[in-house]
Enzyme design. Structure first.
Site, PDB file in Angstrom:
ATOM      1  CG  PHE A  14      -4.040  14.939   0.855  1.00 25.50           C
ATOM      2  CD1 PHE A  14      -4.765  14.181   1.115  1.00 25.50           C
ATOM      3  CD2 PHE A  14      -3.432  15.723  -0.454  1.00 25.50           C
ATOM      4  CE1 PHE A  14      -5.051  13.260   0.123  1.00 25.50           C
ATOM      5  CE2 PHE A  14      -3.857  14.761  -1.648  1.00 25.50           C
ATOM      6  CZ  PHE A  14      -4.687  13.669  -1.558  1.00 25.50           C
ATOM      7  CD  GLU A  56      -3.207   0.526   0.245  1.00 21.14           C
ATOM      8  OE1 GLU A  56      -2.976   1.367  -0.501  1.00 21.14           O
ATOM      9  OE2 GLU A  56      -4.423   0.534   0.542  1.00 21.14           O
ATOM     10  CG  ASP A  57      -1.067   4.767  -1.468  1.00 17.18           C
ATOM     11  OD1 ASP A  57      -1.727   4.227  -0.841  1.00 17.18           O
ATOM     12  OD2 ASP A  57      -1.371   5.555  -2.251  1.00 17.18           O
ATOM     13  CG  ASP A  95      -5.730   9.174   6.159  1.00 16.00           C
ATOM     14  OD1 ASP A  95      -5.484   9.354   7.332  1.00 16.00           O
ATOM     15  OD2 ASP A  95      -6.622   9.441   5.596  1.00 16.00           O
ATOM     16  NE  ARG A 142      -1.643   8.141  -9.914  1.00 13.97           N
ATOM     17  CZ  ARG A 142      -2.659   7.861  -9.028  1.00 13.97           C
ATOM     18  NH1 ARG A 142      -1.924   7.573  -7.886  1.00 13.97           N
ATOM     19  NH2 ARG A 142      -3.928   7.927  -8.967  1.00 13.97           N
TER      20      ARG A 142
HETATM   21  P1  5GP Z   1      -7.649   5.021   4.114  1.00 15.49           P
HETATM   22  O1  5GP Z   1      -8.708   4.165   3.767  1.00 15.49           O
HETATM   23  O2  5GP Z   1      -6.618   4.348   5.006  1.00 15.49           O
HETATM   24  O3  5GP Z   1      -8.335   6.176   4.745  1.00 15.49           O
HETATM   25  O4  5GP Z   1      -6.867   5.619   2.671  1.00 15.49           O
HETATM   26  C1  5GP Z   1      -6.130   4.507   1.993  1.00 15.49           C
HETATM   27  C2  5GP Z   1      -6.184   5.321   0.695  1.00 15.49           C
HETATM   28  O5  5GP Z   1      -6.336   6.848   0.740  1.00 15.49           O
HETATM   29  C3  5GP Z   1      -4.489   5.300   0.181  1.00 15.49           C
HETATM   30  O6  5GP Z   1      -4.163   4.126  -0.327  1.00 15.49           O
HETATM   31  C4  5GP Z   1      -4.383   6.621  -0.676  1.00 15.49           C
HETATM   32  O7  5GP Z   1      -4.830   6.241  -1.944  1.00 15.49           O
HETATM   33  C5  5GP Z   1      -5.347   7.459  -0.029  1.00 15.49           C
HETATM   34  N1  5GP Z   1      -4.844   8.278   0.686  1.00 15.49           N
HETATM   35  C6  5GP Z   1      -4.843   8.725   2.136  1.00 15.49           C
HETATM   36  N2  5GP Z   1      -4.152   9.528   2.703  1.00 15.49           N
HETATM   37  C7  5GP Z   1      -3.474  10.265   1.556  1.00 15.49           C
HETATM   38  C8  5GP Z   1      -2.719  11.209   1.201  1.00 15.49           C
HETATM   39  O8  5GP Z   1      -2.186  11.975   2.248  1.00 15.49           O
HETATM   40  N3  5GP Z   1      -2.328  11.658  -0.110  1.00 15.49           N
HETATM   41  C9  5GP Z   1      -2.702  10.886  -0.989  1.00 15.49           C
HETATM   42  N4  5GP Z   1      -2.522  11.269  -2.283  1.00 15.49           N
HETATM   43  N5  5GP Z   1      -3.778   9.889  -0.968  1.00 15.49           N
HETATM   44  C10 5GP Z   1      -3.934   9.421   0.168  1.00 15.49           C
END
Ligand code: 5GP
Length: 177
Positions: free
Chosen positions: A154, A101-102, A105, A167
């Site tokens: 973010f 995963e990138d 959050d 990206r």
């Molecule tokens: P979660 O479901 O854990 O809230 O979010 C997961 C996905 O939200 C990540 O795989 C990513 O694609 C996106 N995401 C969450 N935080 C960020 C951020 O700070 N920047 C970006 N570009 N994407 C984020």
């Protein structure tokens, strides 16, 4: 003019620091699995750059497959609704799977994916995340391997986007409109 010049953004993690940490993660991961083959599952699109570097840092047998996921619908907040846009091409039963995963959050996306993959009976299921934003967590999910823990900002770059832009940055930057 490239996006860095057009929208100067604060660099949070520079390219050298990312590359160094990714090499360390590759060694940690290989040490965890011993000589066993690993199936790396990249969560598209955000993890593509991290995955490309990470799999090169893991010695030995590594298979690569991808899951397409859309959780943001273009904004900067997780909707909690995960849409699978592309499934794995191969079965994972009996394999050591590492979901790449990138960023984690709220944890909603990875929690959903882990539940979905568990029923396919992999031999093991672990998570490697480049970034962890623990302050926003809404689930109990934790990654087994984390590149960097970051504050609740973010970020873009090194695969992470805003509306498909940024990206291609080689570093992680805090997005400033
Ligand atoms: P979660 O479901 O854990 O809230 O979010 C997961 C996905 O939200 C990540 O795989 C990513 O694609 C996106 N995401 C969450 N935080 C960020 C951020 O700070 N920047 C970006 N570009 N994407 C984020």
């Amino acid at each position: 003019m490239n996006p860095t010049q057009r929208d100067p953004m604060r660099i949070l993690i520079d390219e050298q620091a990312i590359q160094r940490r990714v090499r360390e993660l590759g060694q940690e991961i290989r040490a965890t699995y011993g000589d066993e083959p690993v199936t790396a599952i990249g969560v598209l699109k955000g993890s593509f750059m991290f995955m490309a570097d990470l799999v090169r840092a893991i010695d030995g047998e590594v298979r690569c497959d991808f899951l397409g996921v859309s959780s943001y619908q273009g904004g900067t907040r997780s909707t909690g609704v995960v849409r699978i846009t592309q499934d794995l091409k191969h079965p994972i039963e009996g394999q050591h799977c590492l979901v790449i995963e990138d960023i984690i959050d709220t944890g909603l996306t990875i929690e959903y994916l882990l539940k979905m993959l568990e029923v396919r009976q992999p031999r093991s299921l672990r998570v490697a995340a480049l970034l962890d934003k623990p302050s926003n967590r809404e689930t109990k999910v934790t990654a087994d391997f984390v590149g960097f823990t970051i504050p609740d900002e973010f970020v873009v770059g090194y695969g992470l986007d805003l509306g498909e832009l940024y990206r291609n940055l080689p570093h992680i930057a805090v997005y400033t409109p």
